[in-house]
Enzyme design. Structure first.
Site, PDB file in Angstrom:
ATOM      1  N   ASP A  99      18.689  45.345 -87.294  1.00 40.01           N
ATOM      2  CA  ASP A  99      19.675  46.074 -86.497  1.00 40.01           C
ATOM      3  C   ASP A  99      21.113  45.708 -86.856  1.00 40.01           C
ATOM      4  OD1 ASP A  99      17.461  47.019 -85.186  1.00 40.01           O
ATOM      5  OD2 ASP A  99      18.106  46.394 -83.182  1.00 40.01           O
ATOM      6  N   HIS A 244      18.309  40.993 -87.465  1.00 41.87           N
ATOM      7  CA  HIS A 244      19.631  41.610 -87.606  1.00 41.87           C
ATOM      8  C   HIS A 244      20.188  41.341 -89.001  1.00 41.87           C
ATOM      9  CE1 HIS A 244      19.044  41.157 -83.265  1.00 41.87           C
ATOM     10  NE2 HIS A 244      19.875  42.176 -83.121  1.00 41.87           N
TER      11      HIS A 244
END
Length: 279
Positions: A99, A244
């Site tokens: 992400d 991430h």
């Protein structure tokens, strides 16, 4: 700056923790919609996406993107009441998702590691990051990865109006389509904060909501070894892993991937990307 971002993110996560926990528990107990209790509907696995010719005005004129069958008329995905948490696939199949990117430093390192092991992943990108790193979205397409929508500026959507939520989604879908070659078919709400509007608007834009099963919490920079342990301890058929590639210093996430990816492959796991179901 990064410390301020971390404090802000901790505050937001505290506010939505109850919502996320309730949503996840509801999905696990009652499935992904109305009716009797059943396991959450999984996401089928698939290979690299197939590029379709990009028409400059296609996204604005036809916001509902088509499904996998090229001859099928565009269809809107169902409006869900819970995000999808797991996937299906033969044997020990898992999804790796990243992400907040793409980031000009960390994302290429992640892509290099995935390429080295011939593994595909899903990247939920923020529009403001994608705008400045379009070349990375093009690389993601060329190397068989899936790009999803993670809003434009990573806000807490449950605090926004429908108009603002739509803007966050639409702007990101537009830049993804321009750089990646097709509009995103998957959406992930920042902080895992979902509500009726996010499900409704996502479906209107042709996207399915995908959450996760294993959260590495790598944004807290807990240490490379801790991230590795969380992935390996949570590994299992159908698992969706959240990591991430932007939003702060992601060097630990990069190093962790280099360690746990070959170990997962050696253990017989198949790492792949989601495919839209025809419903």
């Amino acid at each position: 700056m990064e410390k301020d971002q971390l404090l802000t993110r901790r505050t937001l996560l505290t506010g939505v923790a109850a919502l996320g926990a309730a949503g996840t528990a509801g999905a696990l107990a009652a499935g992904l919609g109305d009716g009797p209790a059943k396991p959450p509907a999984p996401v089928p696995a698939a290979g690299p996406p197939q590029r379709s010719p990009l028409k400059p005005s296609a996204y604005r004129l036809k916001p509902l993107t088509g499904y996998d069958a090229p001859s099928a008329a565009p269809r809107r995905p169902p409006v869900r009441s819970e995000p999808i948490l797991r996937m299906t696939g033969r044997g020990r199949t898992m999804l790796l998702t990243f992400d907040d990117g793409p980031h000009p430093e960390y994302t290429p390192e992640i892509l290099d590691t995935l390429a080295e092991h011939k593994v595909h992943a899903t990247f939920f990108v923020c529009g403001e990051m994608a705008e400045w790193n379009r070349d990375l979205l093009a690389r993601m397409y060329d190397e068989g990865h899936v790009v999803g929508n993670h809003t434009w500026s990573h806000p807490l959507l449950t605090k926004l109006s429908q108009r603002r939520i739509r803007s966050e989604m639409e702007r990101t879908s537009e830049v993804v389509e321009a750089a990646y070659g097709e509009a995103p078919r998957w959406f992930r709400a920042p902080y895992g904060a979902w509500n009726r509007d996010t499900f409704q608007l996502g479906a209107e834009l042709g996207m399915e909501p995908l959450a996760w099963t294993v959260d590495t919490l790598d944004w807290t920079t807990p240490g490379t070894g801790t991230i590795v342990d969380r992935v390996e301890e949570g590994a299992g058929p159908g698992v969706v892993v959240l990591s991430h590639d932007a939003g702060g210093n992601r060097s630990q996430s990069v190093r962790a991937l280099r360690r746990y990816l070959p170990e997962l492959l050696d253990s017989g796991y198949h790492l792949t990307v989601p495919r839209r179901r025809l419903i």
